[in-house]
Design a protein around this motif. Structure first.
Motif, PDB file in Angstrom:
ATOM      1  N   SER A 166      53.425  34.344  41.736  1.00  0.00           N
ATOM      2  CA  SER A 166      53.533  33.533  40.555  1.00  0.00           C
ATOM      3  C   SER A 166      52.368  33.988  39.717  1.00  0.00           C
ATOM      4  CB  SER A 166      53.311  31.623  40.883  1.00  0.00           C
ATOM      5  OG  SER A 166      54.491  31.298  41.887  1.00  0.00           O
ATOM      6  N   THR A 167      52.292  33.525  38.342  1.00  0.00           N
ATOM      7  CA  THR A 167      51.727  34.031  37.128  1.00  0.00           C
ATOM      8  C   THR A 167      50.751  33.131  36.996  1.00  0.00           C
ATOM      9  OG1 THR A 167      52.992  35.603  36.874  1.00  0.00           O
ATOM     10  CG2 THR A 167      50.615  34.807  35.375  1.00  0.00           C
ATOM     11  N   ILE A 168      49.600  32.806  36.679  1.00  0.00           N
ATOM     12  CA  ILE A 168      48.556  31.964  36.353  1.00  0.00           C
ATOM     13  C   ILE A 168      48.085  32.091  35.470  1.00  0.00           C
ATOM     14  CG2 ILE A 168      46.723  29.770  36.865  1.00  0.00           C
ATOM     15  CD1 ILE A 168      47.316  30.920  40.117  1.00  0.00           C
ATOM     16  N   GLY A 169      47.789  31.775  34.040  1.00  0.00           N
ATOM     17  CA  GLY A 169      47.100  31.951  32.756  1.00  0.00           C
ATOM     18  C   GLY A 169      46.151  30.782  32.892  1.00  0.00           C
ATOM     19  N   ALA A 170      45.039  30.896  32.127  1.00  0.00           N
ATOM     20  CA  ALA A 170      44.480  30.254  32.181  1.00  0.00           C
ATOM     21  C   ALA A 170      43.576  30.510  30.403  1.00  0.00           C
ATOM     22  CB  ALA A 170      43.388  30.402  32.566  1.00  0.00           C
ATOM     23  N   ALA A 171      42.761  29.798  29.640  1.00  0.00           N
ATOM     24  CA  ALA A 171      41.969  29.991  28.188  1.00  0.00           C
ATOM     25  C   ALA A 171      40.547  29.409  29.776  1.00  0.00           C
ATOM     26  CB  ALA A 171      41.746  28.849  27.317  1.00  0.00           C
ATOM     27  N   PRO A 172      39.851  31.243  28.518  1.00  0.00           N
ATOM     28  CA  PRO A 172      38.137  30.444  29.346  1.00  0.00           C
ATOM     29  C   PRO A 172      37.734  29.429  29.538  1.00  0.00           C
ATOM     30  CG  PRO A 172      38.742  32.732  27.631  1.00  0.00           C
ATOM     31  CD  PRO A 172      39.583  31.529  27.912  1.00  0.00           C
TER      32      PRO A 172
ATOM     33  N   TYR B 209      36.711  40.392  34.021  1.00  0.00           N
ATOM     34  CA  TYR B 209      36.110  39.664  32.777  1.00  0.00           C
ATOM     35  C   TYR B 209      36.770  39.587  31.390  1.00  0.00           C
ATOM     36  CZ  TYR B 209      33.060  39.766  28.539  1.00  0.00           C
ATOM     37  OH  TYR B 209      32.308  38.896  27.422  1.00  0.00           O
ATOM     38  N   SER B 210      37.028  38.377  31.121  1.00  0.00           N
ATOM     39  CA  SER B 210      38.032  37.577  30.455  1.00  0.00           C
ATOM     40  C   SER B 210      36.666  36.286  29.255  1.00  0.00           C
ATOM     41  CB  SER B 210      38.942  37.076  31.065  1.00  0.00           C
ATOM     42  OG  SER B 210      39.884  37.000  30.369  1.00  0.00           O
ATOM     43  N   GLY B 211      37.146  36.394  28.230  1.00  0.00           N
ATOM     44  CA  GLY B 211      35.987  35.425  27.498  1.00  0.00           C
ATOM     45  C   GLY B 211      34.657  35.333  27.652  1.00  0.00           C
ATOM     46  N   LYS B 212      33.633  36.438  27.916  1.00  0.00           N
ATOM     47  CA  LYS B 212      32.666  36.078  28.365  1.00  0.00           C
ATOM     48  C   LYS B 212      32.648  35.005  29.872  1.00  0.00           C
ATOM     49  CE  LYS B 212      31.277  36.233  23.713  1.00  0.00           C
ATOM     50  NZ  LYS B 212      30.547  35.700  22.473  1.00  0.00           N
ATOM     51  N   THR B 213      33.324  35.712  31.094  1.00  0.00           N
ATOM     52  CA  THR B 213      33.157  35.179  32.049  1.00  0.00           C
ATOM     53  C   THR B 213      33.864  35.962  32.880  1.00  0.00           C
ATOM     54  OG1 THR B 213      33.443  32.713  31.216  1.00  0.00           O
ATOM     55  CG2 THR B 213      34.076  33.219  32.994  1.00  0.00           C
ATOM     56  N   ILE B 214      32.881  36.025  33.897  1.00  0.00           N
ATOM     57  CA  ILE B 214      33.397  37.222  35.597  1.00  0.00           C
ATOM     58  C   ILE B 214      34.311  36.190  36.210  1.00  0.00           C
ATOM     59  CG2 ILE B 214      33.200  38.661  36.797  1.00  0.00           C
ATOM     60  CD1 ILE B 214      30.852  39.595  34.656  1.00  0.00           C
ATOM     61  N   TYR B 215      35.076  36.057  37.273  1.00  0.00           N
ATOM     62  CA  TYR B 215      36.018  35.384  37.377  1.00  0.00           C
ATOM     63  C   TYR B 215      36.274  36.232  38.936  1.00  0.00           C
ATOM     64  CZ  TYR B 215      37.355  32.797  33.185  1.00  0.00           C
ATOM     65  OH  TYR B 215      37.444  31.615  32.508  1.00  0.00           O
ATOM     66  N   PHE B 216      35.982  34.733  39.942  1.00  0.00           N
ATOM     67  CA  PHE B 216      35.897  35.632  41.236  1.00  0.00           C
ATOM     68  C   PHE B 216      37.265  34.782  41.933  1.00  0.00           C
ATOM     69  CE2 PHE B 216      32.473  37.260  39.679  1.00  0.00           C
ATOM     70  CZ  PHE B 216      31.837  38.499  40.379  1.00  0.00           C
ATOM     71  N   THR B 217      38.104  35.663  43.313  1.00  0.00           N
ATOM     72  CA  THR B 217      38.312  34.328  43.979  1.00  0.00           C
ATOM     73  C   THR B 217      37.717  34.759  45.193  1.00  0.00           C
ATOM     74  OG1 THR B 217      39.893  36.571  44.447  1.00  0.00           O
ATOM     75  CG2 THR B 217      40.554  34.323  43.107  1.00  0.00           C
TER      76      THR B 217
ATOM     77  N   HIS C 151      44.757  37.444  42.658  1.00  0.00           N
ATOM     78  CA  HIS C 151      44.052  38.437  42.477  1.00  0.00           C
ATOM     79  C   HIS C 151      44.792  38.147  40.444  1.00  0.00           C
ATOM     80  CE1 HIS C 151      44.638  40.551  46.351  1.00  0.00           C
ATOM     81  NE2 HIS C 151      45.793  40.262  46.356  1.00  0.00           N
ATOM     82  N   PHE C 152      43.638  37.958  40.603  1.00  0.00           N
ATOM     83  CA  PHE C 152      43.328  38.698  39.052  1.00  0.00           C
ATOM     84  C   PHE C 152      43.814  39.548  38.592  1.00  0.00           C
ATOM     85  CE2 PHE C 152      40.603  34.642  39.694  1.00  0.00           C
ATOM     86  CZ  PHE C 152      41.722  33.818  39.380  1.00  0.00           C
ATOM     87  N   ILE C 153      43.545  39.960  36.517  1.00  0.00           N
ATOM     88  CA  ILE C 153      44.690  41.092  36.109  1.00  0.00           C
ATOM     89  C   ILE C 153      44.223  40.147  34.785  1.00  0.00           C
ATOM     90  CG2 ILE C 153      46.049  41.970  37.777  1.00  0.00           C
ATOM     91  CD1 ILE C 153      48.208  40.793  36.252  1.00  0.00           C
ATOM     92  N   THR C 154      44.239  40.765  33.972  1.00  0.00           N
ATOM     93  CA  THR C 154      44.011  40.269  32.749  1.00  0.00           C
ATOM     94  C   THR C 154      45.245  41.087  31.869  1.00  0.00           C
ATOM     95  OG1 THR C 154      42.520  42.354  31.430  1.00  0.00           O
ATOM     96  CG2 THR C 154      41.466  40.307  32.101  1.00  0.00           C
TER      97      THR C 154
END
Length: 288
Positions: free
Chosen positions: A274-280, A202-210, A250-253
Motif C-alpha cells: 500500500s502507499t501512504i502519503g503525507a505532507a510534512p 528527507y522531505s519537507g525539512k524533515t528526515i523520516y525513519f521507521t 519503506h519511505f520514498i519520495t
C-alpha cells in the motif's frame, strides 16, 4: 551584463550548468561565491538538474562498485561503469547509510575502528568525518542517519546509534568540521536490539525513519521524524486502519512528496503493498 541583472544571471543562466562548472564559478569573486552558495540557488539548481540529469543506480557487491543508468524506469546495462572507492577496502565492507543531493554517507566496517565517509561518486571527492566515537561496532540495523542543509547553507550529517537499549543522536557540521550530541525522545524504547531502523528519507525539512520491532510485539512499526530546523525528534503514529502484524514500511519520495510503501502478510497472499502519503508534520492518510 549590467542590464541582465543578478537574478537573471544566477537564477536563469548559471542554475542550468552542471555542478562541476558551478563549483568553478565560485572562484570568480566573493559575490559569485556567495550567490552560488545560497539555499535559494541550491534549491533552483537541484530542481533543474532533477529534470535534466539521468538517474543512476549505485550497487555494491563483494568486489566491485557498479553504476548503471536508469532510462524510462529500466537499467541500461550497456552503459554500466565500474568505479573505485577512495579507500582501499572491499565493497563488502561498506554500508550506505544515506544519500542526499548526490552525496553519499558511507560507513567502512573495520576490525579496529569504523569510519564514516562523505563521498560524491560523480566528482570522486570525499571527506572522512568520523571521530573516536565510531570505534564501537557498527550495526546494519542499529545505525542510521541522514543529511540536510541548515538555514546557513551548512551541510549537516545526522547519525543515530542504538546500543545497549539507548538511542544516541549526533549531528556533524561540515562548516565547523565537528560533531555534537542531540537530545532524543525521553522514555523511548527504540534503542532496544529488538528494533530495526530504516535509512532516513528527507522531505519537507524533515528526515523520516521507521523503527520496526519484528519480535515483541511482532510487527510493531514506528515513524520517527527529525525536524532539521529545530533539530528535535518526534514520533508519528500510523493510521489505525493499517495497523497489522507483521508489516514492513519503506519511505520514498515521489514528485517531492513523501510516500510509504507498506508490505504485510495476509491470509490470501504472501504480501501486499500500500502507499501512504503525507505532507510534512501532518498525520498520515492511507492511500490505495
Amino acid at each position: 551584463m549590467d542590464r541582465i541583472g543578478d537574478d537573471m544571471l544566477f537564477e536563469e543562466i548559471l542554475s542550468r550548468l552542471p555542478p562541476k562548472v558551478v563549483s568553478q564559478f565560485k572562484c570568480v569573486c566573493k559575490q559569485w561565491c556567495y550567490e552560488l552558495s545560497t539555499p535559494k540557488f541550491a534549491l533552483i539548481h537541484t530542481r533543474r538538474l532533477s529534470k535534466l540529469l539521468q538517474k543512476k543506480l549505485l550497487s555494491l557487491d563483494e568486489h566491485t562498485i557498479v553504476v548503471d543508468d536508469i532510462v524510462s524506469g529500466n537499467l541500461e546495462v550497456d552503459t554500466r561503469k565500474v568505479i573505485t572507492f577512495p579507500y582501499d577496502v572491499q565493497p563488502s565492507r561498506l554500508i550506505i547509510i544515506a544519500s542526499f543531493n548526490g552525496l553519499m554517507l558511507v560507513c567502512i566496517r573495520r576490525t579496529d575502528a569504523n569510519q564514516l565517509i562523505l563521498w560524491n561518486p560523480t566528482t570522486r571527492r570525499f571527506k572522512l568525518i568520523s571521530d573516536n566515537y565510531f570505534s564501537r561496532y557498527f550495526g546494519r540495523h542499529d545505525d542510521t542517519g541522514g543529511m540536510y542543509f541548515d538555514e546557513n547553507n551548512d551541510l549537516k550529517v545526522l547519525h543515530i546509534n542504538c546500543f545497549a537499549g539507548a538511542v544516541t543522536a549526533r549531528v556533524y557540521s561540515r562548516h565547523n568540521d565537528s560533531w555534537r550530541n542531540l537530545s532524543f525522545i525521553k522514555g523511548c524504547l527504540l534503542g532496544s536490539n529488538f528494533y530495526s531502523w530504516s535509512v532516513g528519507i528527507y522531505s519537507g525539512k524533515t528526515i523520516y525513519f521507521t523503527a520496526s520491532n519484528y519480535w515483541l510485539p511482532p510487527g510493531e512499526c514506528n515513524i520517527v521524524a527529525f525536524d532539521v530546523v529545530s533539530e528535535s525528534f518526534s514520533i508519528l503514529r500510523f493510521p489505525e486502519r493499517i495497523q497489522m502484524n507483521p508489516c514492513q514500511v519503506h519511505f520514498i519520495t515521489i514528485s517531492n512528496k513523501l510516500h510509504g510503501i507498506l508490505v504485510r502478510y495476509s491470509d490470501e497472499q504472501c504480501s501486499q503493498s500500500s502507499t501512504i502519503g503525507a505532507a510534512p508534520k501532518d498525520e498520515y492518510n492511507s492511500r490505495e
